[in-house]
Structures are given as structure tokens and as C-alpha cells.
Design a protein around this motif. Structure first.
Motif, PDB file in Angstrom:
ATOM      1  N   ASP A 220      69.352 -36.279 -40.095  1.00 28.23           N
ATOM      2  CA  ASP A 220      68.212 -35.451 -40.496  1.00 28.23           C
ATOM      3  C   ASP A 220      67.549 -34.821 -39.275  1.00 28.23           C
ATOM      4  N   ALA A 221      67.390 -35.595 -38.214  1.00 29.81           N
ATOM      5  CA  ALA A 221      66.779 -35.079 -36.989  1.00 29.81           C
ATOM      6  C   ALA A 221      67.658 -33.989 -36.373  1.00 29.81           C
ATOM      7  N   SER A 222      68.957 -34.214 -36.405  1.00 30.65           N
ATOM      8  CA  SER A 222      69.896 -33.225 -35.871  1.00 30.65           C
ATOM      9  C   SER A 222      69.837 -31.935 -36.682  1.00 30.65           C
ATOM     10  N   ASN A 223      69.804 -32.080 -38.013  1.00 26.53           N
ATOM     11  CA  ASN A 223      69.702 -30.910 -38.877  1.00 26.53           C
ATOM     12  C   ASN A 223      68.391 -30.166 -38.655  1.00 26.53           C
ATOM     13  N   GLN A 224      67.308 -30.916 -38.451  1.00 25.48           N
ATOM     14  CA  GLN A 224      66.008 -30.295 -38.222  1.00 25.48           C
ATOM     15  C   GLN A 224      65.999 -29.542 -36.886  1.00 25.48           C
ATOM     16  N   ARG A 225      66.622 -30.148 -35.858  1.00 24.62           N
ATOM     17  CA  ARG A 225      66.725 -29.451 -34.569  1.00 24.62           C
ATOM     18  C   ARG A 225      67.536 -28.164 -34.718  1.00 24.62           C
ATOM     19  N   ALA A 226      68.634 -28.218 -35.459  1.00 24.74           N
ATOM     20  CA  ALA A 226      69.464 -27.032 -35.676  1.00 24.74           C
ATOM     21  C   ALA A 226      68.679 -25.963 -36.434  1.00 24.74           C
ATOM     22  N   ASP A 227      67.918 -26.377 -37.446  1.00 23.40           N
ATOM     23  CA  ASP A 227      67.089 -25.421 -38.191  1.00 23.40           C
ATOM     24  C   ASP A 227      66.042 -24.787 -37.280  1.00 23.40           C
ATOM     25  N   ASN A 228      65.423 -25.585 -36.442  1.00 29.46           N
ATOM     26  CA  ASN A 228      64.416 -25.058 -35.510  1.00 29.46           C
ATOM     27  C   ASN A 228      65.044 -24.073 -34.525  1.00 29.46           C
ATOM     28  N   GLU A 229      66.216 -24.408 -34.016  1.00 32.62           N
ATOM     29  CA  GLU A 229      66.914 -23.509 -33.089  1.00 32.62           C
ATOM     30  C   GLU A 229      67.274 -22.192 -33.790  1.00 32.62           C
ATOM     31  N   ARG A 230      67.757 -22.286 -35.029  1.00 27.67           N
ATOM     32  CA  ARG A 230      68.113 -21.106 -35.798  1.00 27.67           C
ATOM     33  C   ARG A 230      66.881 -20.233 -36.044  1.00 27.67           C
ATOM     34  N   LYS A 231      65.751 -20.865 -36.410  1.00 20.24           N
ATOM     35  CA  LYS A 231      64.516 -20.116 -36.631  1.00 20.24           C
ATOM     36  C   LYS A 231      64.051 -19.443 -35.350  1.00 20.24           C
ATOM     37  N   GLU A 232      64.159 -20.141 -34.230  1.00 20.22           N
ATOM     38  CA  GLU A 232      63.746 -19.574 -32.939  1.00 20.22           C
ATOM     39  C   GLU A 232      64.626 -18.380 -32.579  1.00 20.22           C
ATOM     40  N   TYR A 233      65.927 -18.503 -32.819  1.00 19.94           N
ATOM     41  CA  TYR A 233      66.859 -17.411 -32.512  1.00 19.94           C
ATOM     42  C   TYR A 233      66.611 -16.218 -33.421  1.00 19.94           C
ATOM     43  N   THR A 234      66.486 -16.483 -34.718  1.00 20.77           N
ATOM     44  CA  THR A 234      66.356 -15.385 -35.676  1.00 20.77           C
ATOM     45  C   THR A 234      64.966 -14.767 -35.682  1.00 20.77           C
ATOM     46  N   LYS A 235      64.019 -15.351 -34.968  1.00 24.41           N
ATOM     47  CA  LYS A 235      62.673 -14.792 -34.881  1.00 24.41           C
ATOM     48  C   LYS A 235      62.720 -13.401 -34.240  1.00 24.41           C
ATOM     49  N   ASN A 236      63.664 -13.192 -33.327  1.00 25.34           N
ATOM     50  CA  ASN A 236      63.807 -11.920 -32.636  1.00 25.34           C
ATOM     51  C   ASN A 236      64.979 -11.107 -33.177  1.00 25.34           C
ATOM     52  N   CYS A 237      65.371 -11.365 -34.416  1.00 21.35           N
ATOM     53  CA  CYS A 237      66.523 -10.692 -35.013  1.00 21.35           C
ATOM     54  C   CYS A 237      66.134 -10.089 -36.361  1.00 21.35           C
ATOM     55  N   ARG A 238      67.033  -9.258 -36.859  1.00 21.38           N
ATOM     56  CA  ARG A 238      66.826  -8.625 -38.155  1.00 21.38           C
ATOM     57  C   ARG A 238      68.173  -8.466 -38.844  1.00 21.38           C
ATOM     58  N   ASP A 239      68.122  -8.187 -40.135  1.00 21.82           N
ATOM     59  CA  ASP A 239      69.324  -7.852 -40.888  1.00 21.82           C
ATOM     60  C   ASP A 239      69.419  -6.335 -40.965  1.00 21.82           C
ATOM     61  N   VAL A 240      70.616  -5.808 -40.762  1.00 22.36           N
ATOM     62  CA  VAL A 240      70.831  -4.365 -40.790  1.00 22.36           C
ATOM     63  C   VAL A 240      71.859  -4.056 -41.863  1.00 22.36           C
ATOM     64  N   THR A 241      71.524  -3.082 -42.736  1.00 22.09           N
ATOM     65  CA  THR A 241      72.446  -2.668 -43.784  1.00 22.09           C
ATOM     66  C   THR A 241      72.963  -1.281 -43.479  1.00 22.09           C
ATOM     67  N   ILE A 242      74.283  -1.146 -43.467  1.00 25.47           N
ATOM     68  CA  ILE A 242      74.937   0.148 -43.280  1.00 25.47           C
ATOM     69  C   ILE A 242      75.872   0.327 -44.463  1.00 25.47           C
ATOM     70  N   GLY A 243      75.543   1.283 -45.302  1.00 24.65           N
ATOM     71  CA  GLY A 243      76.348   1.487 -46.511  1.00 24.65           C
ATOM     72  C   GLY A 243      76.249   0.261 -47.397  1.00 24.65           C
ATOM     73  N   LYS A 244      77.384  -0.343 -47.685  1.00 23.10           N
ATOM     74  CA  LYS A 244      77.418  -1.526 -48.531  1.00 23.10           C
ATOM     75  C   LYS A 244      77.386  -2.817 -47.724  1.00 23.10           C
TER      76      LYS A 244
END
Length: 134
Positions: A9-33
């Protein structure tokens, strides 16, 4: 057993926190479909055909730089283009405004075709219109 679950659980929580930190400066981009996830804001996503256009334009600029490079010691333009410019300049032997505009357009045409830009990319008519006074 419970300790292993807590560590997981702690490992999963650390991974979730890392993912949130990384994606904080990211966005989803849609091109066509298609959607590209987690694209950093510092990057721009473009379609492949647009990238090909940019590469072709960069190649034309490289040709222009090579064409006009100092100290080449030879004529810049191919002989067929020089003959074309000579013929057009004869038309302007009287120094008329129309002849000057024609000479400007012809010079631009020679330069543009010399660096490999085709008629489909920039038409001769567009070049002529660009040289005409307002």
C-alpha cells in the motif's frame, strides 16, 4: 502478511504521488481521433505531415544559406535562371515602373526556385502579386 500489505500500500501510494507530481505539469492532447496523455506543457504535439512540412522548410532555408554563403567564388544562380533574369532585365531597359516590378518578381522567382520551393508550394502568380506595388 499484514506487513507485506502495508508495504505494498505504501509503495502504491508513493507511485500515485510520483504520478500526480509528474502529471501536474502535463496535459492530454487530442489530434483528430487520437489522444496523447501526459504531454509536458513545454512540448507541442504536431501531426506527422506538419512535421514533414517543417523539415522541408528547414531544408529550403539551409539551401538559401548555402546559396548565398560568402566567398563561394562562383555564380550564385544556375545559368538558366541567369538567362531568365537577363531577358527580364532587357524589358526594363527604359526604366519603367512596370519593368522594375517585373524584374523584382523575376528575381524573387529565381531565388525561390533555386532553393527548391516548388510551384505547388508558392505559385508564380503569388510571387508576382507580392512584388506588385499597392
Amino acid at each position: 502478511m499484514e506487513r507485506a500489505e502495508n508495504e505494498e500500500d505504501a509503495s502504491n501510494q508513493r507511485a500515485d504521488n510520483e504520478r500526480k507530481e509528474y502529471t501536474k505539469n502535463c496535459r492530454d492532447v487530442t489530434i483528430g481521433k487520437d489522444t496523447v496523455h501526459n504531454v509536458p506543457y513545454s512540448l507541442k504535439v504536431v501531426q506527422k505531415n506538419y512535421l514533414s512540412t517543417l523539415k522541408r522548410r528547414a531544408k529550403a532555408i539551409d539551401k538559401l544559406m548555402e546559396l548565398l554563403k560568402e566567398g563561394r567564388g562562383k555564380t550564385v544562380f544556375q545559368s538558366r535562371y541567369l538567362r531568365f533574369l537577363s531577358a527580364v532585365s532587357l524589358q526594363n531597359s527604359g526604366g519603367s515602373d512596370n519593368g522594375t516590378v517585373t524584374l523584382i518578381a523575376a528575381t524573387a522567382l529565381v531565388l525561390i526556385r533555386s532553393i527548391g520551393i516548388t510551384e505547388s508550394e508558392i505559385s508564380t502568380e503569388s510571387i508576382a502579386k507580392g512584388a506588385a506595388p499597392e
